[in-house]
Design a protein around this motif. Sequence first.
Motif, short mmCIF file in Angstrom:
data_model
loop_
_atom_site.label_atom_id
_atom_site.label_comp_id
_atom_site.label_asym_id
_atom_site.label_seq_id
_atom_site.Cartn_x
_atom_site.Cartn_y
_atom_site.Cartn_z
N HIS A 53 0.85 -1.20 0.00
CA HIS A 53 0.00 0.00 0.00
C HIS A 53 0.88 1.25 0.00
N THR A 54 1.84 1.30 -0.89
CA THR A 54 2.87 2.35 -0.83
C THR A 54 2.31 3.77 -0.90
N ASP A 55 1.28 3.97 -1.69
CA ASP A 55 0.75 5.32 -1.85
C ASP A 55 -0.03 5.79 -0.63
N MET A 56 -0.27 4.90 0.33
CA MET A 56 -1.04 5.24 1.52
C MET A 56 -0.19 5.24 2.79
N VAL A 57 1.14 5.20 2.61
CA VAL A 57 2.05 5.10 3.76
C VAL A 57 3.08 6.22 3.73
N ARG A 58 3.29 6.85 4.88
CA ARG A 58 4.36 7.84 5.06
C ARG A 58 5.15 7.41 6.30
N ALA A 59 6.47 7.30 6.16
CA ALA A 59 7.29 6.78 7.26
C ALA A 59 8.44 7.73 7.60
N GLN A 60 8.69 7.88 8.89
CA GLN A 60 9.90 8.54 9.37
C GLN A 60 10.65 7.54 10.25
N ILE A 61 11.91 7.31 9.93
CA ILE A 61 12.75 6.43 10.73
C ILE A 61 13.68 7.27 11.58
N ARG A 62 13.59 7.09 12.89
CA ARG A 62 14.46 7.86 13.79
C ARG A 62 15.84 7.24 13.81
N ILE A 63 16.84 8.07 13.57
CA ILE A 63 18.23 7.61 13.58
C ILE A 63 19.11 8.81 13.88
N ILE A 64 19.87 8.76 14.95
CA ILE A 64 20.63 9.93 15.37
C ILE A 64 22.13 9.78 15.16
N ASN A 65 22.58 8.57 14.84
CA ASN A 65 24.01 8.35 14.71
C ASN A 65 24.25 7.07 13.93
N HIS A 66 25.41 6.94 13.31
CA HIS A 66 25.72 5.75 12.52
C HIS A 66 26.38 4.66 13.35
N GLU A 67 26.74 4.96 14.61
CA GLU A 67 27.47 4.01 15.44
C GLU A 67 26.52 3.26 16.37
N ASP A 68 26.58 1.94 16.35
CA ASP A 68 25.69 1.17 17.20
C ASP A 68 26.09 1.28 18.68
N SER A 69 27.33 1.69 18.96
CA SER A 69 27.73 1.87 20.35
C SER A 69 26.96 3.03 20.99
N ILE A 70 26.72 4.09 20.23
CA ILE A 70 25.91 5.20 20.73
C ILE A 70 24.47 4.75 20.88
N ARG A 71 23.97 4.01 19.88
CA ARG A 71 22.61 3.49 19.94
C ARG A 71 22.40 2.64 21.17
N SER A 72 23.32 1.73 21.45
CA SER A 72 23.16 0.82 22.58
C SER A 72 23.19 1.57 23.92
N MET A 73 23.84 2.73 23.95
CA MET A 73 23.92 3.51 25.18
C MET A 73 22.65 4.33 25.40
N PHE A 74 22.19 5.02 24.35
CA PHE A 74 21.06 5.93 24.49
C PHE A 74 19.72 5.31 24.09
N GLU A 75 19.75 4.25 23.27
CA GLU A 75 18.52 3.61 22.81
C GLU A 75 18.66 2.09 22.92
N PRO A 76 18.83 1.57 24.13
CA PRO A 76 19.17 0.15 24.29
C PRO A 76 18.13 -0.83 23.76
N ASP A 77 16.86 -0.44 23.71
CA ASP A 77 15.82 -1.37 23.26
C ASP A 77 15.37 -1.11 21.83
N ALA A 78 16.03 -0.18 21.16
CA ALA A 78 15.66 0.14 19.78
C ALA A 78 16.35 -0.82 18.82
#
Length: 235
Positions: A53-78
């Motif tokens: 249903h591509t024409d009926m979907v709008r998506a934003q993906i939250r991503i603040i950094n390219h390093e998974d080490s930062i992700r695991s510290m600030f967003e451990p369950d993401a």
Amino acid sequence: VYFSPSSDIFQPVPEVLELTHAILEFLLSKNIGIAFVTKGKIPEKTLALLLHHTDMVRAQIRIINHEDSIRSMFEPDAASIDVRLRQMSSMVAGGVAVEARLVPILPGIIDGTKSIDHLFAAISDMGVKRAAISTLFLRPSIAASLKRGIPDRRILEDLLGLYKDERRLAVYAEHSSVVPLSRRKREEIYAHFRQIGRKFGIELSICGCMNPDIGGTCNITGKWPEYGSPVRLFD
């Protein structure tokens, strides 16, 4: 129907994911468009539904950094950074309107030139050409969460120290306020991101509801075609 960033619909909880799929399936079956923002892993069957249903979907993906080490510290369950990037790529390739949501920018941690370069290169490689930005804004509950969840005390103290002498700012709610960086500091950060974004062909917009003194729109509900003429209320 827009699914709020206050409660991610793709939390790693089976009951939540099943309910999410059922709701999205129902809405799309009724030709009702959906928009969402997530930093979670979208299950394969739900991703297939969105791509149908591509024409009926709008998506934003939250991503603040390219390093998974930062992700695991600030967003451990993401979801991991790789998972989020692959989801971007799959949806863009399938025809879904996808944007990145670089919120919150953590001053002094992910706003260096090399860090932004790597992030924008990764986003651009996935085919995403638009992103929303805003720096971290502190409320008491957010500060408390950071104090509980960040094991590196030096990083935590440096981050919170940047907000120590800042003044509160009213946001779009009658009795709601946050502690931001000063307007000058935020504008400098946003200008830096914009400068690098242009190099990768990424258009940036500022989250206006969290930056009322600067303005802008993060396009969080997506851009939709207009149907029919506006209703005329007054002559």
